[in-house]
Scaffold this active site. Sequence first.
Site, PDB file in Angstrom:
ATOM      1  N   PRO A  10       6.895   6.737 -37.478  1.00  7.42           N
ATOM      2  CA  PRO A  10       7.712   5.633 -37.970  1.00  7.42           C
ATOM      3  C   PRO A  10       7.814   4.448 -37.013  1.00  7.42           C
ATOM      4  CG  PRO A  10       9.089   7.492 -37.347  1.00  7.42           C
ATOM      5  CD  PRO A  10       7.667   7.979 -37.357  1.00  7.42           C
ATOM      6  N   ASN A  11       7.755   3.291 -37.615  1.00  8.71           N
ATOM      7  CA  ASN A  11       7.934   1.987 -36.953  1.00  8.71           C
ATOM      8  C   ASN A  11       6.739   1.548 -36.116  1.00  8.71           C
ATOM      9  OD1 ASN A  11      10.698   1.570 -37.918  1.00  8.71           O
ATOM     10  ND2 ASN A  11      11.192   3.304 -36.596  1.00  8.71           N
ATOM     11  N   ARG A  18       7.451  -5.307 -32.382  1.00  8.63           N
ATOM     12  CA  ARG A  18       8.651  -4.506 -32.175  1.00  8.63           C
ATOM     13  C   ARG A  18       8.936  -4.334 -30.678  1.00  8.63           C
ATOM     14  NH1 ARG A  18       8.122   1.980 -32.331  1.00  8.63           N
ATOM     15  NH2 ARG A  18      10.346   2.414 -32.197  1.00  8.63           N
ATOM     16  N   TYR A  23       7.091  -1.916 -25.784  1.00 10.68           N
ATOM     17  CA  TYR A  23       5.845  -1.375 -26.347  1.00 10.68           C
ATOM     18  C   TYR A  23       4.637  -2.298 -26.183  1.00 10.68           C
ATOM     19  CZ  TYR A  23       9.110   1.915 -28.439  1.00 10.68           C
ATOM     20  OH  TYR A  23      10.084   2.873 -28.623  1.00 10.68           O
ATOM     21  N   ASN A  79       1.293  10.356 -32.083  1.00 11.07           N
ATOM     22  CA  ASN A  79       2.488   9.629 -31.649  1.00 11.07           C
ATOM     23  C   ASN A  79       3.479   9.736 -32.804  1.00 11.07           C
ATOM     24  OD1 ASN A  79       4.535   8.032 -30.769  1.00 11.07           O
ATOM     25  ND2 ASN A  79       3.234   6.305 -30.165  1.00 11.07           N
ATOM     26  N   ALA A  82       9.881   8.413 -33.349  1.00  7.09           N
ATOM     27  CA  ALA A  82      11.235   8.983 -33.307  1.00  7.09           C
ATOM     28  C   ALA A  82      11.290  10.420 -33.833  1.00  7.09           C
ATOM     29  CB  ALA A  82      12.185   8.100 -34.091  1.00  7.09           C
ATOM     30  N   HIS A  85      11.625  13.513 -31.535  1.00  9.80           N
ATOM     31  CA  HIS A  85      12.902  13.948 -30.966  1.00  9.80           C
ATOM     32  C   HIS A  85      13.801  14.655 -31.980  1.00  9.80           C
ATOM     33  CE1 HIS A  85      11.335  11.220 -28.015  1.00  9.80           C
ATOM     34  NE2 HIS A  85      11.545  10.166 -28.783  1.00  9.80           N
ATOM     35  N   ASP A  92       6.759  22.976 -36.520  1.00 10.37           N
ATOM     36  CA  ASP A  92       6.251  24.095 -37.324  1.00 10.37           C
ATOM     37  C   ASP A  92       4.873  23.794 -37.903  1.00 10.37           C
ATOM     38  OD1 ASP A  92       8.573  25.432 -36.746  1.00 10.37           O
ATOM     39  OD2 ASP A  92       9.434  25.275 -38.766  1.00 10.37           O
ATOM     40  N   GLU A 103       0.131  15.096 -27.621  1.00  7.87           N
ATOM     41  CA  GLU A 103       1.316  14.274 -27.865  1.00  7.87           C
ATOM     42  C   GLU A 103       1.194  12.987 -27.055  1.00  7.87           C
ATOM     43  OE1 GLU A 103       4.964  16.216 -26.761  1.00  7.87           O
ATOM     44  OE2 GLU A 103       6.159  14.398 -27.093  1.00  7.87           O
ATOM     45  N   HIS A 105       3.013   9.085 -26.128  1.00  7.72           N
ATOM     46  CA  HIS A 105       4.031   8.046 -26.221  1.00  7.72           C
ATOM     47  C   HIS A 105       3.586   6.846 -25.401  1.00  7.72           C
ATOM     48  CE1 HIS A 105       6.592  10.828 -28.262  1.00  7.72           C
ATOM     49  NE2 HIS A 105       6.320  11.720 -27.327  1.00  7.72           N
ATOM     50  N   ILE A 106       3.733   5.697 -26.002  1.00  8.87           N
ATOM     51  CA  ILE A 106       3.351   4.455 -25.330  1.00  8.87           C
ATOM     52  C   ILE A 106       4.272   4.213 -24.137  1.00  8.87           C
ATOM     53  CG2 ILE A 106       3.216   1.943 -25.636  1.00  8.87           C
ATOM     54  CD1 ILE A 106       2.672   2.618 -28.693  1.00  8.87           C
ATOM     55  N   SER A 107       5.556   4.367 -24.359  1.00  6.93           N
ATOM     56  CA  SER A 107       6.547   4.152 -23.299  1.00  6.93           C
ATOM     57  C   SER A 107       6.793   5.470 -22.561  1.00  6.93           C
ATOM     58  CB  SER A 107       7.857   3.642 -23.907  1.00  6.93           C
ATOM     59  OG  SER A 107       8.423   4.626 -24.763  1.00  6.93           O
ATOM     60  N   ARG A 112      13.888   6.565 -20.344  1.00  7.16           N
ATOM     61  CA  ARG A 112      14.703   5.891 -21.364  1.00  7.16           C
ATOM     62  C   ARG A 112      15.919   6.753 -21.734  1.00  7.16           C
ATOM     63  NH1 ARG A 112      10.904   3.929 -25.996  1.00  7.16           N
ATOM     64  NH2 ARG A 112      12.792   2.735 -26.504  1.00  7.16           N
ATOM     65  N   ARG A 116      15.728  10.662 -25.972  1.00  6.47           N
ATOM     66  CA  ARG A 116      14.256  10.655 -26.045  1.00  6.47           C
ATOM     67  C   ARG A 116      13.637  11.688 -25.104  1.00  6.47           C
ATOM     68  NH1 ARG A 116      13.282   5.891 -28.965  1.00  6.47           N
ATOM     69  NH2 ARG A 116      14.919   4.369 -28.596  1.00  6.47           N
TER      70      ARG A 116
HETATM   71  C1  DQA Z   1       7.496   6.251 -28.827  1.00  7.71           C
HETATM   72  C2  DQA Z   1       8.780   6.669 -28.103  1.00  7.71           C
HETATM   73  C3  DQA Z   1       9.821   7.161 -29.091  1.00  7.71           C
HETATM   74  O1  DQA Z   1      10.996   7.561 -28.410  1.00  7.71           O
HETATM   75  C4  DQA Z   1      10.168   6.050 -30.054  1.00  7.71           C
HETATM   76  O2  DQA Z   1      11.084   6.514 -31.032  1.00  7.71           O
HETATM   77  C5  DQA Z   1       8.992   5.420 -30.685  1.00  7.71           C
HETATM   78  C6  DQA Z   1       7.767   5.219 -29.907  1.00  7.71           C
HETATM   79  C7  DQA Z   1       6.467   5.646 -27.853  1.00  7.71           C
HETATM   80  O3  DQA Z   1       5.310   5.539 -28.257  1.00  7.71           O
HETATM   81  O4  DQA Z   1       6.808   5.256 -26.736  1.00  7.71           O
HETATM   82  O5  DQA Z   1       9.053   4.974 -31.824  1.00  7.71           O
HETATM   83  O6  DQA Z   1       6.905   7.410 -29.413  1.00  7.71           O
END
Ligand code: DQA
Length: 151
Positions: A10-11, A18, A23, A79, A82, A85, A92, A103, A105-107, A112, A116
Amino acid sequence: MTSAYVLNGPNLNLLGKREPEIYGKTTLADVERSCLEVANELGWDLEFRQTNREGELVDWIQEAGQAQAAGDAVGVVLNAAAYTHTSVALHDAIAGSGARVIELHISNVHRRESFRHLSYVSPVAAGIIVGLGVAGYPLALRALADLSERS
Ligand code: DQA
């Protein structure tokens, strides 16, 4: 041809617009291009997708796990944003499908907010790439190549 899946939650469709201070300014289309270059080099088809829906991620992970079991896929760069978390369903799906998952994550989620710091994906991931910006995506694809050669 073998496929590699890159699944975005998502997002991430808003990447580039964003919270750019967190990011960056690179768009998801740019990320897809950088992944395509590596996939081409490795001789893979690329399934690069994004959804805002948890169940769709579950479906795609199951699809990747089935393709991997059939020898048609190498695994997933995930990725889950959200949902990382919050989602027992994603945990599952990975455990149940046997999909090889990196897995991503960009950040650096560990620098943070504390909400997270928990990941439902990490315990079932083959590896984790965190906080390297969008450069993590092509690195994760190369890591999938290494892991699949070793197993
Ligand atoms: C994220 C980190 C997550 O905590 C956040 O909800 C995201 C992006 C990242 O790529 O850093 O939407 O997965």
